[in-house]
Structure formats: C-alpha cells, structure tokens
Scaffold this active site. Structure first.
Site, PDB file in Angstrom:
ATOM      1  N   ASP A  13       0.818  -1.225   0.000  1.00  0.00           N
ATOM      2  CA  ASP A  13       0.000   0.000   0.000  1.00  0.00           C
ATOM      3  C   ASP A  13       0.847   1.268   0.000  1.00  0.00           C
ATOM      4  OD1 ASP A  13      -2.441  -1.582   0.334  1.00  0.00           O
ATOM      5  OD2 ASP A  13      -1.793  -1.846   2.405  1.00  0.00           O
ATOM      6  N   HIS A  41      -4.220  -1.631  -6.113  1.00  0.00           N
ATOM      7  CA  HIS A  41      -3.600  -0.329  -6.325  1.00  0.00           C
ATOM      8  C   HIS A  41      -4.597   0.606  -6.998  1.00  0.00           C
ATOM      9  CE1 HIS A  41      -2.018  -3.351  -9.243  1.00  0.00           C
ATOM     10  NE2 HIS A  41      -2.533  -2.528 -10.124  1.00  0.00           N
TER      11      HIS A  41
END
EC number: 6.3.4.4
Length: 427
Positions: A13, A41
């Site tokens: 992340d 993503h």
C-alpha cells in the site's frame, strides 16, 4: 534501455500504482510477476480513479503492453471482470498478455482459504480469503492448474480430480464441509477459456526478446518487502516473493538483465492485517494519518494500521532488494504536524538495535526509538521541484534518504498523476 523492477519497500500500500502508472507512459511493457487479486492499487488519471487488483497498472497507458507473468496466480472471474470494467470506461485492454504457465485460482482454493482462516480463529494470519495461499501451495505441491490447462480438457479433468481426492477429505473430515464435485469445477473453469485465450502467450520469450531489442520493461511487484514469504515478517506474510528476486523467477528473466530496482516508500508506515508493527499508533495521530491519507485497503476494504516512518525497515528493504532508488509517496499527508517522529532504531530487551532483527520474537518485542523532525504547515501539492518544498519538508526528505540507504529520486505530493516531483530520472 533499462529493465526496471518497481516494488513496495514496506508492508504494501505504498503507492506503487501511481509510480508504475507514472512510468508506464515511458515504458513498452509493464509486468506483474507475483501475487494475485490480493494486491490492490489505485491509479488516478485526470478526474478518473481506477482500482486495480490483478491487472498491471500499465494497462492504463495506451502505448504500453501489460503482462501477467508466470509467477502470478490468476482468478479468471476477477480477470474478466476487471477487463470488462475497463472496457466499459473506454480503456483499450487488447494488448494484455498472460503467461500460459501462470497458475489459476480454482473455486476449491477460495473455499479452503476461507475455511482455514476461520478455523484458525484468534491465530489467523489476516488473509484476504481469495485463494492465493492455497493456489501457491498447489503449485509447490505440483497439483496446481495452469492457464494452459484450460485448452486441454482431459488434462484439466485429470488435474482437478487428482487435487480434489485429497482436498475433499480435508474439507469433510477437518472442516465438516461438503465435498466439491470435480465435474462442476471443470465446467466452471472451462467457461472462461475462450475469453482468456486471445491473451495467452509465451511471455518469457516475448519479454527477453523485448529487452534484447532495447525496449523498456518495468516489472511491478504487488504487496511489499515485509510481506515477502522469505524476507517478510513470517508467518504474517503473503505466499509469494514481492522482492526483486521474484521478478526474475516470476517473469522468466535473468538477473543480469535487470538494470534498476526502485523501492516505493511511504513517508509514514501502514500495514493491513495481523503481525508486528513497531511504530503503530493507537492515538489521535494514528487516526489523523488514516483519515488524511485515506488509509483503507483497496482489496480488503479494511482500515490500515498507521504509524510513523521506520528507518530500519527502509534499510532492510534496500539490502534485500538491492535498491538503486526510492520513490517517496504521500509526503503531503504529513503537512500540518508541528513535529514528525521518525523511528531510527529499536530498543529490544533494554539494548539499542540499529537494524531489523532477524529473530521474529525480537521483532515482536521491538520498541521504536524516535528522532523528532520539524514539520511544516504549507500546502505542498502544487510543488513541481524539490526547491518548491518548504525547508522543513526538504530536510525531512533528506533525513529519510540518509537513513534509508538509497537516493530518493521522486516524491509524491498528492494523489494525482501530475502531483509528483522528479529529482532523478528513472529511465
């Protein structure tokens, strides 16, 4: 021209999607080399936001060929759903290539993932429940189903029947679940065959030829270094190798062809799921980072655990990946703090430890030793060059660079594609 690996330097992340998409307009191929739809993503193009889980970020760049390598595990339903969603929004997905050697996530892999996690109770790992781990286990046990098996029905039937002989025993006798019918699984898998077939290719040959011809190839890692099955905070890890070495095995390209390895590094630290996290915050600062940074998992929908920057982790990522550069993301999130603590070392059993401990027990007991850096209040989202940043923001970046062991060559100052400061070119 270079072959580059771009990967997460923390627990995932970090903003890899933005970094990959930023480079995607300048490269010829973007390659996913491990993981599956447990990655997530978000890429912002203009006023459009795209959430991708399986497809490479480069699919949003018109001149780029996106590739799913042999090291990826593919859920065919998720694959076709993502392709359909992009097509509906006008994105051309016709150039996608998928390795015939990539393994497929089957319905029984997903079932086993979910029931195993529930069975573990408080000892659970924090899996996404998407069948990733069981699919990699099948691969290692040599009972996995590969993309190419969709095009030989007899082989597919034999493999599914052989796999279910053992798995049905497990489901019935350990988890008290009904047996899964092999014929139903085969039928489910074959329904995807014709739609996927146009994308299937010998990706290893194509990628090696492309590099030899001077094309620019970008290898995109999912998750992050600290989630690597070998180098992460085991057992709270993923089932594959997001680290740089995984790009070679997961795409079939030798290490001598990789010219640059870029680590994506968030200006603070986050983690999803269980496992040690020395700088985790349980106070209003942690909540502020979560709120301002929009820290909610793209794949899981779970709030991310938030904490201050951890320099020993960054140095560890530099070491195990051979990083040549960092791309620092989300610097703008830190705007407004009067002081910003940075973890420079740990205290373990009363002793100062400078590097990430190899012993998992030590890491679980590590207490962060902080150095406070001065913050800034100015809006940095419009900054185009490093000198546009406030002096304290510049000093923060320089301090992180010195502590982390590799140059910071780009800085994200906002979520948009253009909200990036490029210090050194990656190409």
């Amino acid at each position: 021209m270079p072959a580059l690996v771009l990967l997460g330097a923390q627990w995932g992340d970090e903003g890899k999607g933005k970094a990959t998409d930023l480079l995607g307009g300048s490269v010829d191929y973007v390659v996913r080399y491990q993981g599956g739809n447990n990655a997530g993503h978000t890429v912002v193009v203009g006023d459009q936001k795209y959430a991708l889980h399986l497809l490479p970020s480069g699919i949003l760049s018109p001149g780029c060929t996106p590739v799913i390598g042999n090291g990826v595990v593919v859920d065919p339903a998720v694959l076709l759903s993502e392709l359909s969603g992009l097509n509906e929004r006008g994105v051309d997905t016709s150039k996608l290539l998928i390795s015939g050697n990539a393994h497929l996530i089957t319905p029984y892999n997903v079932t086993l993932d979910k029931v195993t996690e529930r069975f573990l109770g408080k000892r659970k790992i924090g899996t996404t429940g998407r069948g990733i781990g069981p699919t990699y286990a099948d691969k290692i046990n040599r009972v996995g189903i590969r993309v190419q098996d969709l095009y030989d029905e007899s082989i597919l039937e034999q493999k599914v029947e052989a796999a279910l002989e053992q798995k049905n025993q497990l489901l019935a006798k350990v988890f008290n679940r009904r047996a899964i019918e092999a014929g139903k699984v085969v039928e489910d898998m074959l329904q995807y065959a014709e739609q996927i077939k146009p994308f299937v290719a010998d990706t290893t040959l194509i990628l090696n030829d492309a590099i030899d011809e001077g094309k620019v190839v970008l290898f995109e890692g999912g998750q992050g270094t600290l989630l690597d099955v070998d180098h992460g905070t085991y057992p709270f890890v993923t089932s594959s190798n997001p680290t740089a070495g995984g790009a070679c095995t997961g795409a079939g390209v030798g290490p001598t062809k990789i010219s640059r390895v870029i680590g994506i590094l968030k200006a603070y630290t986050t983690r999803v799921g269980a496992g040690p996290f020395p700088t985790e915050l349980h106070d209003e600062d942690g909540e502020a980072l979560r709120r301002i940074g929009g820290e909610r998992g793209v794949t899981t929908g779970r709030d991310r655990r938030c904490g201050w920057f951890d320099a020993p982790i960054a140095r560890y990522a530099t070491r195990v990946n051979g990083l040549t550069d960092f791309f620092l993301t989300k610097l703008d999130v830190l705007t407004g703090w009067e002081r910003i603590p940075v973890c420079v070392a740990y205290e373990i059993d009363g002793k100062r430890v400078e590097e990430l401990p190899y012993n998992q027990t030590d890491f679980h007991h590590a207490k962060p030793i902080y150095e406070n850096l001065p913050g800034w209040s100015e809006d940095i989202t419009k900054a185009k060059t490093f000198s546009d940043l406030p002096k304290n923001a510049q000093a923060y970046v320089k301090a992180l660079e010195e502590m982390s062991g590799a140059p910071i060559s780009a800085i994200g100052v906002g979520p948009g594609r253009t909200e990036t400061i490029e210090i050194n070119s990656f190409l």
